[in-house]
Write a protein that holds these residues in place. Sequence first.
Motif, PDB file in Angstrom:
ATOM      1  N   ASP A   1       3.966   4.036   5.959  1.00  0.00           N
ATOM      2  CA  ASP A   1       2.909   5.011   5.459  1.00  0.00           C
ATOM      3  C   ASP A   1       1.300   3.660   5.858  1.00  0.00           C
ATOM      4  O   ASP A   1       1.467   3.003   6.476  1.00  0.00           O
ATOM      5  N   TRP A   2       0.218   4.093   5.577  1.00  0.00           N
ATOM      6  CA  TRP A   2      -0.932   4.245   5.429  1.00  0.00           C
ATOM      7  C   TRP A   2      -0.750   2.128   5.486  1.00  0.00           C
ATOM      8  O   TRP A   2      -1.446   1.362   6.236  1.00  0.00           O
ATOM      9  N   ARG A   3      -0.557   1.970   4.287  1.00  0.00           N
ATOM     10  CA  ARG A   3      -0.912   0.959   3.306  1.00  0.00           C
ATOM     11  C   ARG A   3       0.767   0.123   4.471  1.00  0.00           C
ATOM     12  O   ARG A   3      -0.099  -1.742   4.506  1.00  0.00           O
TER      13      ARG A   3
ATOM     14  N   TRP B   1      -0.922  10.618   5.549  1.00  0.00           N
ATOM     15  CA  TRP B   1      -2.441  10.261   5.892  1.00  0.00           C
ATOM     16  C   TRP B   1      -2.133   8.360   6.871  1.00  0.00           C
ATOM     17  O   TRP B   1      -1.767   7.950   6.090  1.00  0.00           O
TER      18      TRP B   1
ATOM     19  N   MET C   1      -6.209  -1.927   6.114  1.00  0.00           N
ATOM     20  CA  MET C   1      -6.037  -0.895   4.912  1.00  0.00           C
ATOM     21  C   MET C   1      -6.194  -1.362   3.921  1.00  0.00           C
ATOM     22  O   MET C   1      -6.384  -0.022   2.856  1.00  0.00           O
ATOM     23  N   SER C   2      -4.639  -2.095   2.890  1.00  0.00           N
ATOM     24  CA  SER C   2      -4.483  -2.288   2.534  1.00  0.00           C
ATOM     25  C   SER C   2      -4.112  -3.498   1.759  1.00  0.00           C
ATOM     26  O   SER C   2      -4.384  -3.120   0.058  1.00  0.00           O
TER      27      SER C   2
ATOM     28  N   GLU D   1      -1.448  -4.951  -2.811  1.00  0.00           N
ATOM     29  CA  GLU D   1      -0.759  -3.416  -3.064  1.00  0.00           C
ATOM     30  C   GLU D   1      -0.492  -2.932  -3.859  1.00  0.00           C
ATOM     31  O   GLU D   1      -0.200  -2.204  -4.678  1.00  0.00           O
TER      32      GLU D   1
ATOM     33  N   SER E   1      -8.576   7.062  -2.831  1.00  0.00           N
ATOM     34  CA  SER E   1      -8.368   7.081  -1.314  1.00  0.00           C
ATOM     35  C   SER E   1      -8.049   6.116  -0.523  1.00  0.00           C
ATOM     36  O   SER E   1      -7.632   4.444  -2.097  1.00  0.00           O
ATOM     37  N   PRO E   2      -7.784   5.263   0.463  1.00  0.00           N
ATOM     38  CA  PRO E   2      -6.966   3.988   1.373  1.00  0.00           C
ATOM     39  C   PRO E   2      -8.573   2.957   0.697  1.00  0.00           C
ATOM     40  O   PRO E   2      -9.141   3.915   0.591  1.00  0.00           O
ATOM     41  N   ASN E   3      -7.156   1.936   0.253  1.00  0.00           N
ATOM     42  CA  ASN E   3      -7.887   0.858  -0.485  1.00  0.00           C
ATOM     43  C   ASN E   3      -9.501   0.479   0.331  1.00  0.00           C
ATOM     44  O   ASN E   3     -10.274   0.064  -0.564  1.00  0.00           O
TER      45      ASN E   3
END
Length: 379
Positions: free
Chosen positions: A166-168, A229, A173-174, A180, A71-73
């Motif tokens: 990206d979500w990153r 996402w 989040m990242s 990351e 999942s996201p970090n």
Amino acid sequence: MRVGLCGLGDRLSYVAKVMSDLIPGFEIISYADPTPSKLDYMLERKIEMRGYHCLESMLETETLDFLMIGSPNHLHLEQIKLGLKNGLKIFTEKPVVITESETFELLDLIKQYDAADDILVGMVLRYSPLYKDLIASKQNGDLGELVSIEASEHIAPEHGAFFMRDWRRNPAMSGGFMLEKCCHDIDLYQGVVGCRPKRIASFGGRKTFTADNSAQEHLSIYHERKSRWGGTNTVFNDGQLIDNQVAIIEYQDGTNLCFHTNLNVPDEYRHFCVVGTNGMAEGDFVRAHFKVHDAKTSALIKDITYQHDDTISMHYGAEEQMAADWIDHFENGTPLPVSIINALEAGLTAIKIDEARTQNSIIDLTELWERFDSYGLSV
């Protein structure tokens, strides 16, 4: 082995599929993800799973042996905690956690559950043939005492643009780009040196993926990779990551590292040059070569070009070797080439590199490692 997945995105779906193909009895039976972007990918490969909206529901319903987290970090820590509470062996993608405080919270959990051997990590480059050859050259004396290292991870514009969409792109989040993406590389060179950083400095920022360059937004190269996402279609106006950075590290034994990363390199490469008193090792993961020269004679004593199956490995032959090493680990208890402790050390290093950049300072890590070692978990 009954396996459950948490976070059915690009990376975990791919790793799980490779392990399912290569490890006997590796049975993926369920996944937890409210928006599984790679479900069709798994179904096309004849992997049928029961789906759950959240990890808690999956763990309450399924009888599992192994939990894989992709999942996201920023979600990893709580999901690892749930896995440990349920007595599971766990694989978590890198980076394991995204802050210094989360690192020490996880160390608390590892100590509480005696779980240092129960958490596997996605620092996949430690398994790569090139890295294993580099370690072998150090161990057999080709390099002598290490003196300095020059290294880089440079990615192409289409890949850099993906990070900005990206979500990153959101460090909350990242954990930021150095953590990351480059925690792989930080881990590798800490492994080569064999000790941790003593002092760190770093410089970097954004010069390519900025609003000043938004007239290039329409170019197809910046939209080749699909964001999923939490993604956006804006390349130049929404990302919060750096797009270039250098880090300078002095290790505890006096070895020095200069590391460079850039997100807009048309002919990308992932290079290292490790210089010792007896010789020099130079290699590139992307360009798939490794050479060792003797310092006294300048003779070329190793010259290797690598080939790997691109249909299996996204990381230079590392995934195939990771599967083989996992089999040996599961069946015989053989230690893996990278541990959860190694991963947390590399993660903390990356976090401190960014801290040095944002604070415009040189950071001494002596007290940090004293606190880390107080848990009695260091390898």
